[in-house]
Design an enzyme around this catalytic site. Sequence first.
Site, mmCIF file in Angstrom:
data_model
loop_
_atom_site.group_PDB
_atom_site.id
_atom_site.type_symbol
_atom_site.label_atom_id
_atom_site.label_comp_id
_atom_site.label_asym_id
_atom_site.label_seq_id
_atom_site.Cartn_x
_atom_site.Cartn_y
_atom_site.Cartn_z
ATOM 1 C CG HIS A 258 -2.773 126.792 -9.788
ATOM 2 N ND1 HIS A 258 -3.229 128.059 -9.524
ATOM 3 C CD2 HIS A 258 -2.441 126.786 -11.106
ATOM 4 C CE1 HIS A 258 -3.189 128.781 -10.628
ATOM 5 N NE2 HIS A 258 -2.716 128.040 -11.609
HETATM 6 C C1 BDR Z 1 -6.154 124.035 -11.228
HETATM 7 O O1 BDR Z 1 -6.533 123.698 -12.560
HETATM 8 C C2 BDR Z 1 -5.767 122.627 -13.018
HETATM 9 O O2 BDR Z 1 -5.493 122.745 -14.378
HETATM 10 C C3 BDR Z 1 -4.540 122.603 -12.164
HETATM 11 O O3 BDR Z 1 -4.018 121.294 -12.068
HETATM 12 C C4 BDR Z 1 -5.015 123.116 -10.838
HETATM 13 O O4 BDR Z 1 -5.500 122.075 -10.022
HETATM 14 C C5 BDR Z 1 -5.807 125.506 -11.205
HETATM 15 O O5 BDR Z 1 -6.915 126.279 -11.550
#
Ligand code: BDR
Length: 338
Positions: A258
Amino acid sequence: MINLQNQPVPVIVDTDGGVDDALALIMALNSPQLDLKAVTVVAGNINVDQAANNVLRVVSIVKPNTLPIVAKGCEKPLVKQTFNAAGIHGADGLGELDRFQEADGTLRYPKLTIEPSTENAIDLLLKAAQEYGDSLTIIALGPLTNVATAIQKDGATMKKIGRIVIMGGAVTAPGNITAAAEFNFFVDPDAAQIVMESGIPLTLVGLDVTMKAPLARQVVEENLQRHPSKVTQFIADCTGIYMAFHRDNEGFYGCYLHDPLAMAVAIDPSLVKTESLYIRVETQGRFTTGMSLADRRDRRDHKANPPNVEACLDVDTERFMQLFAQLGNLLGNLPVGI
Ligand code: BDR
Ligand code: CA
Protein backbone atom coordinates in the site's frame (compact mmCIF):
# COMPACT_ATOMS: atom_id res chain seq x y z
CA MET A 1 4.19 16.63 -9.53
CA ILE A 2 7.64 15.10 -9.55
CA ASN A 3 9.62 15.20 -12.77
CA LEU A 4 12.12 12.38 -13.19
CA GLN A 5 14.54 14.54 -15.21
CA ASN A 6 14.78 17.36 -12.71
CA GLN A 7 16.34 18.15 -9.36
CA PRO A 8 15.17 16.08 -6.39
CA VAL A 9 11.84 17.39 -5.20
CA PRO A 10 11.29 18.43 -1.58
CA VAL A 11 8.94 16.03 0.17
CA ILE A 12 7.62 15.36 3.64
CA VAL A 13 6.49 11.86 4.46
CA ASP A 14 3.66 11.69 7.01
CA THR A 15 3.46 8.17 8.40
CA ASP A 16 1.96 5.96 11.09
CA GLY A 17 5.05 3.78 11.39
CA GLY A 18 3.78 0.38 10.25
CA VAL A 19 5.37 -2.36 8.19
CA ASP A 20 4.47 -1.11 4.71
CA ASP A 21 5.27 2.44 5.90
CA ALA A 22 8.78 1.15 6.67
CA LEU A 23 9.15 -0.28 3.15
CA ALA A 24 7.98 3.04 1.69
CA LEU A 25 10.46 4.94 3.87
CA ILE A 26 13.31 2.76 2.67
CA MET A 27 12.32 3.78 -0.86
CA ALA A 28 12.22 7.47 0.08
CA LEU A 29 15.62 7.32 1.78
CA ASN A 30 17.12 5.59 -1.27
CA SER A 31 15.43 7.71 -3.94
CA PRO A 32 17.55 10.23 -5.85
CA GLN A 33 14.32 11.84 -7.07
CA LEU A 34 13.15 12.82 -3.59
CA ASP A 35 14.67 15.33 -1.20
CA LEU A 36 13.24 14.06 2.07
CA LYS A 37 13.00 17.16 4.24
CA ALA A 38 11.29 15.53 7.20
CA VAL A 39 9.17 12.65 8.40
CA THR A 40 6.11 13.61 10.41
CA VAL A 41 4.52 10.91 12.52
CA VAL A 42 0.90 10.27 13.42
CA ALA A 43 -1.00 7.69 15.49
CA GLY A 44 -2.53 4.95 13.37
CA ASN A 45 -1.10 1.48 13.01
CA ILE A 46 0.39 2.04 16.48
CA ASN A 47 0.63 4.90 19.01
CA VAL A 48 2.58 7.95 17.93
CA ASP A 49 5.61 7.37 20.21
CA GLN A 50 6.12 3.84 18.96
CA ALA A 51 5.46 4.95 15.38
CA ALA A 52 8.23 7.57 15.73
CA ASN A 53 10.56 4.88 17.12
CA ASN A 54 9.75 2.72 14.11
CA VAL A 55 10.64 5.53 11.72
CA LEU A 56 13.92 6.08 13.58
CA ARG A 57 14.57 2.34 13.41
CA VAL A 58 14.29 2.45 9.62
CA VAL A 59 16.58 5.48 9.47
CA SER A 60 19.12 3.74 11.73
CA ILE A 61 19.17 0.71 9.43
CA VAL A 62 19.28 2.50 6.05
CA LYS A 63 21.81 5.05 7.38
CA PRO A 64 21.25 7.83 4.82
CA ASN A 65 23.99 10.46 4.47
CA THR A 66 21.63 13.11 5.78
CA LEU A 67 19.33 12.13 8.63
CA PRO A 68 15.79 13.43 8.08
CA ILE A 69 14.05 15.31 10.88
CA VAL A 70 11.51 13.02 12.54
CA ALA A 71 8.73 14.94 14.29
CA LYS A 72 5.79 13.59 16.27
CA GLY A 73 2.28 14.89 15.69
CA CYS A 74 -1.24 13.88 16.69
CA GLU A 75 -1.74 11.19 19.31
CA LYS A 76 -5.32 10.42 18.37
CA PRO A 77 -7.92 11.01 15.65
CA LEU A 78 -9.77 14.34 15.53
CA VAL A 79 -13.11 12.97 16.73
CA LYS A 80 -13.17 9.17 16.81
CA GLN A 81 -11.66 6.91 19.45
CA THR A 82 -8.16 5.58 18.79
CA PHE A 83 -8.06 2.41 16.71
CA ASN A 84 -4.79 0.66 15.85
CA ALA A 85 -3.59 -2.22 13.71
CA ALA A 86 -1.23 -3.95 16.17
CA GLY A 87 -3.04 -7.19 15.38
CA ILE A 88 -1.84 -6.92 11.77
CA HIS A 89 1.55 -5.15 12.01
CA GLY A 90 2.64 -6.70 15.35
CA ALA A 91 2.54 -5.35 18.92
CA ASP A 92 5.25 -2.77 18.12
CA GLY A 93 3.72 -1.94 14.73
CA LEU A 94 6.84 -3.32 13.05
CA GLY A 95 6.77 -7.11 13.24
CA GLU A 96 7.81 -7.34 16.93
CA LEU A 97 11.50 -6.75 16.33
CA ASP A 98 12.40 -7.46 19.98
CA ARG A 99 12.08 -11.19 19.34
CA PHE A 100 15.10 -11.33 16.99
CA GLN A 101 18.57 -12.18 18.30
CA GLU A 102 21.95 -12.61 16.67
CA ALA A 103 23.85 -15.91 16.93
CA ASP A 104 25.74 -14.60 19.99
CA GLY A 105 22.47 -13.88 21.83
CA THR A 106 22.57 -10.07 21.48
CA LEU A 107 19.50 -8.21 20.32
CA ARG A 108 19.41 -7.77 16.54
CA TYR A 109 17.51 -4.51 17.04
CA PRO A 110 19.03 -2.90 20.16
CA LYS A 111 17.79 0.28 21.82
CA LEU A 112 17.90 3.24 19.46
CA THR A 113 20.50 5.92 19.93
CA ILE A 114 18.67 8.58 17.90
CA GLU A 115 15.60 10.48 19.04
CA PRO A 116 12.75 12.38 17.43
CA SER A 117 12.95 16.15 17.11
CA THR A 118 11.36 18.28 19.81
CA GLU A 119 9.52 20.19 17.06
CA ASN A 120 5.82 19.44 16.65
CA ALA A 121 4.81 17.84 13.35
CA ILE A 122 2.02 20.34 12.71
CA ASP A 123 4.35 23.33 13.09
CA LEU A 124 6.87 21.58 10.89
CA LEU A 125 4.29 20.96 8.14
CA LEU A 126 3.24 24.62 8.20
CA LYS A 127 6.82 25.84 8.19
CA ALA A 128 7.64 23.60 5.21
CA ALA A 129 4.51 24.75 3.33
CA GLN A 130 5.61 28.34 3.86
CA GLU A 131 9.22 27.67 2.88
CA TYR A 132 8.82 25.36 -0.14
CA GLY A 133 5.37 26.40 -1.44
CA ASP A 134 4.17 24.59 -4.51
CA SER A 135 7.43 22.68 -4.95
CA LEU A 136 6.54 20.66 -1.83
CA THR A 137 4.77 17.30 -1.98
CA ILE A 138 3.44 15.65 1.16
CA ILE A 139 3.26 11.88 0.94
CA ALA A 140 0.69 10.81 3.52
CA LEU A 141 0.86 7.15 4.50
CA GLY A 142 -1.32 7.08 7.60
CA PRO A 143 -4.53 8.58 8.97
CA LEU A 144 -4.73 12.22 7.87
CA THR A 145 -4.91 13.69 11.39
CA ASN A 146 -1.63 15.65 11.16
CA VAL A 147 -2.42 17.09 7.74
CA ALA A 148 -5.99 18.01 8.70
CA THR A 149 -4.83 19.62 11.93
CA ALA A 150 -2.34 21.74 9.98
CA ILE A 151 -5.17 22.75 7.59
CA GLN A 152 -7.41 23.64 10.55
CA LYS A 153 -4.62 25.74 12.06
CA ASP A 154 -3.64 27.61 8.90
CA GLY A 155 -5.41 26.49 5.74
CA ALA A 156 -4.06 29.37 3.67
CA THR A 157 -0.47 28.33 4.30
CA MET A 158 -1.22 24.65 3.65
CA LYS A 159 -2.84 25.65 0.34
CA LYS A 160 0.57 26.83 -0.85
CA ILE A 161 1.90 23.27 -1.19
CA GLY A 162 2.01 21.55 -4.56
CA ARG A 163 0.24 18.27 -3.85
CA ILE A 164 -0.59 15.65 -1.27
CA VAL A 165 -0.20 12.05 -2.40
CA ILE A 166 -2.42 10.05 -0.07
CA MET A 167 -2.43 6.34 0.60
CA GLY A 168 -6.04 5.95 1.60
CA GLY A 169 -9.55 5.21 0.53
CA ALA A 170 -11.12 2.76 -1.87
CA VAL A 171 -13.15 4.16 -4.76
CA THR A 172 -14.27 1.06 -6.64
CA ALA A 173 -12.64 -1.62 -4.49
CA PRO A 174 -14.04 -2.94 -1.20
CA GLY A 175 -12.60 -1.72 2.10
CA ASN A 176 -9.97 -3.61 4.06
CA ILE A 177 -10.87 -2.80 7.66
CA THR A 178 -14.65 -2.81 7.11
CA ALA A 179 -16.65 -3.73 4.03
CA ALA A 180 -16.77 -0.04 3.11
CA ALA A 181 -13.61 1.55 4.49
CA GLU A 182 -9.88 1.48 4.00
CA PHE A 183 -7.88 1.58 7.28
CA ASN A 184 -6.38 5.10 7.10
CA PHE A 185 -9.74 6.71 6.29
CA PHE A 186 -11.55 4.54 8.82
CA VAL A 187 -9.20 5.56 11.65
CA ASP A 188 -9.76 9.27 11.08
CA PRO A 189 -12.62 9.93 8.65
CA ASP A 190 -13.10 13.48 9.91
CA ALA A 191 -9.50 14.31 9.05
CA ALA A 192 -9.81 12.66 5.65
CA GLN A 193 -12.92 14.71 4.87
CA ILE A 194 -11.17 17.96 5.89
CA VAL A 195 -8.33 17.12 3.52
CA MET A 196 -10.77 16.21 0.69
CA GLU A 197 -12.44 19.61 0.92
CA SER A 198 -9.20 21.58 1.46
CA GLY A 199 -8.72 22.68 -2.15
CA ILE A 200 -5.13 21.35 -2.10
CA PRO A 201 -4.28 19.21 -5.18
CA LEU A 202 -4.71 15.60 -4.06
CA THR A 203 -3.73 12.26 -5.54
CA LEU A 204 -5.50 9.31 -3.95
CA VAL A 205 -3.62 6.03 -4.01
CA GLY A 206 -6.33 3.77 -2.65
CA LEU A 207 -7.04 0.06 -2.48
CA ASP A 208 -8.16 0.20 -6.14
CA VAL A 209 -4.47 0.14 -7.05
CA THR A 210 -2.61 -1.01 -3.94
CA MET A 211 -4.39 -4.37 -3.99
CA LYS A 212 -2.82 -4.82 -7.42
CA ALA A 213 0.66 -4.56 -5.85
CA PRO A 214 1.33 -7.74 -3.87
CA LEU A 215 4.70 -8.91 -2.56
CA ALA A 216 5.13 -12.63 -1.87
CA ARG A 217 6.92 -13.95 1.24
CA GLN A 218 9.08 -16.16 -0.93
CA VAL A 219 10.55 -13.14 -2.73
CA VAL A 220 11.57 -11.50 0.55
CA GLU A 221 13.20 -14.70 1.82
CA GLU A 222 15.04 -15.43 -1.42
CA ASN A 223 16.24 -11.85 -1.51
CA LEU A 224 17.68 -12.16 1.99
CA GLN A 225 19.49 -15.38 1.07
CA ARG A 226 20.95 -14.00 -2.13
CA HIS A 227 21.81 -10.53 -0.85
CA PRO A 228 22.26 -10.69 2.93
CA SER A 229 22.53 -7.21 4.45
CA LYS A 230 21.15 -5.27 7.40
CA VAL A 231 18.39 -3.89 5.16
CA THR A 232 17.32 -7.19 3.54
CA GLN A 233 17.39 -8.83 7.00
CA PHE A 234 15.22 -6.04 8.39
CA ILE A 235 12.77 -6.36 5.50
CA ALA A 236 12.43 -10.11 6.14
CA ASP A 237 12.07 -9.59 9.92
CA CYS A 238 9.60 -6.71 9.95
CA THR A 239 7.28 -8.25 7.33
CA GLY A 240 6.98 -11.66 9.09
CA ILE A 241 3.85 -11.07 11.19
CA TYR A 242 2.24 -8.83 8.56
CA MET A 243 2.63 -11.44 5.84
CA ALA A 244 1.49 -14.26 8.14
CA PHE A 245 -1.69 -12.25 8.78
CA HIS A 246 -2.47 -12.27 5.06
CA ARG A 247 -1.61 -15.98 4.84
CA ASP A 248 -3.94 -16.84 7.70
CA ASN A 249 -6.81 -14.53 6.74
CA GLU A 250 -6.63 -14.16 2.98
CA GLY A 251 -4.86 -17.30 1.80
CA PHE A 252 -2.00 -15.30 0.27
CA TYR A 253 1.44 -15.58 1.93
CA GLY A 254 2.68 -12.08 1.41
CA CYS A 255 1.41 -8.54 1.74
CA TYR A 256 0.12 -5.64 -0.29
CA LEU A 257 2.46 -2.75 -0.94
CA HIS A 258 0.00 0.00 0.00
CA ASP A 259 2.38 2.70 1.22
CA PRO A 260 5.23 1.80 -1.18
CA LEU A 261 2.85 2.32 -4.10
CA ALA A 262 1.95 5.81 -2.83
CA MET A 263 5.67 6.56 -2.59
CA ALA A 264 6.18 5.26 -6.13
CA VAL A 265 3.33 7.42 -7.48
CA ALA A 266 4.95 10.48 -5.90
CA ILE A 267 8.19 9.58 -7.69
CA ASP A 268 6.65 8.57 -11.02
CA PRO A 269 3.00 9.50 -11.61
CA SER A 270 3.03 7.71 -14.98
CA LEU A 271 2.78 4.39 -13.09
CA VAL A 272 -0.95 4.92 -12.59
CA LYS A 273 -4.09 5.88 -14.48
CA THR A 274 -6.15 8.46 -12.65
CA GLU A 275 -9.66 9.85 -12.86
CA SER A 276 -10.67 13.31 -11.63
CA LEU A 277 -13.43 12.70 -9.11
CA TYR A 278 -15.47 14.42 -6.46
CA ILE A 279 -15.00 12.40 -3.29
CA ARG A 280 -16.45 12.78 0.17
CA VAL A 281 -15.59 10.69 3.20
CA GLU A 282 -18.39 9.29 5.35
CA THR A 283 -17.95 10.42 8.95
CA GLN A 284 -21.30 9.37 10.45
CA GLY A 285 -22.07 6.03 8.88
CA ARG A 286 -23.67 3.18 10.72
CA PHE A 287 -21.85 0.64 8.55
CA THR A 288 -19.87 2.92 6.26
CA THR A 289 -17.72 5.23 8.42
CA GLY A 290 -14.50 6.04 6.57
CA MET A 291 -15.91 5.15 3.17
CA SER A 292 -14.54 7.28 0.32
CA LEU A 293 -17.64 7.97 -1.69
CA ALA A 294 -17.00 9.13 -5.27
CA ASP A 295 -19.81 10.73 -7.21
CA ARG A 296 -19.52 8.89 -10.51
CA ARG A 297 -23.01 9.71 -11.80
CA ASP A 298 -23.25 11.08 -15.33
CA ARG A 299 -25.74 13.66 -14.14
CA ARG A 300 -23.77 14.88 -11.13
CA ASP A 301 -23.59 18.61 -10.50
CA HIS A 302 -20.10 19.47 -11.80
CA LYS A 303 -20.50 23.14 -10.89
CA ALA A 304 -21.50 22.63 -7.29
CA ASN A 305 -19.13 19.71 -6.77
CA PRO A 306 -16.11 19.94 -9.07
CA PRO A 307 -13.54 17.13 -8.85
CA ASN A 308 -11.38 17.43 -5.72
CA VAL A 309 -9.16 14.39 -6.20
CA GLU A 310 -7.09 12.60 -8.83
CA ALA A 311 -7.95 9.03 -7.90
CA CYS A 312 -5.67 6.23 -9.08
CA LEU A 313 -7.81 3.51 -10.62
CA ASP A 314 -5.22 1.40 -12.41
CA VAL A 315 -1.50 0.71 -12.07
CA ASP A 316 1.27 -0.73 -14.22
CA THR A 317 2.20 -3.37 -11.64
CA GLU A 318 5.26 -4.57 -13.50
CA ARG A 319 6.86 -1.12 -13.71
CA PHE A 320 5.95 -0.41 -10.10
CA MET A 321 7.64 -3.62 -8.96
CA GLN A 322 10.78 -2.63 -10.86
CA LEU A 323 10.90 0.70 -9.05
CA PHE A 324 10.12 -0.94 -5.72
CA ALA A 325 12.90 -3.49 -6.24
CA GLN A 326 15.36 -0.79 -7.19
CA LEU A 327 14.64 1.52 -4.25
CA GLY A 328 13.53 -1.07 -1.73
CA ASN A 329 16.75 -3.12 -1.66
CA LEU A 330 15.03 -6.06 -3.32
CA LEU A 331 17.41 -6.99 -6.06
CA GLY A 332 16.80 -8.81 -9.32
CA ASN A 333 13.53 -9.12 -11.17
CA LEU A 334 10.59 -9.42 -8.82
CA PRO A 335 7.85 -11.75 -9.95
CA VAL A 336 4.63 -9.85 -10.54
CA GLY A 337 1.40 -11.07 -9.00
CA ILE A 338 0.59 -13.57 -6.31
C1 BDR B 1 -3.01 1.29 5.08
O1 BDR B 1 -3.34 0.84 6.40
C2 BDR B 1 -2.18 0.71 7.16
O2 BDR B 1 -2.28 -0.37 8.04
C3 BDR B 1 -1.06 0.57 6.18
O3 BDR B 1 0.15 1.05 6.73
C4 BDR B 1 -1.50 1.40 5.01
O4 BDR B 1 -1.11 2.74 5.15
C5 BDR B 1 -3.62 0.32 4.10
O5 BDR B 1 -5.01 0.30 4.22
CA1 CA C 1 0.55 3.39 6.80
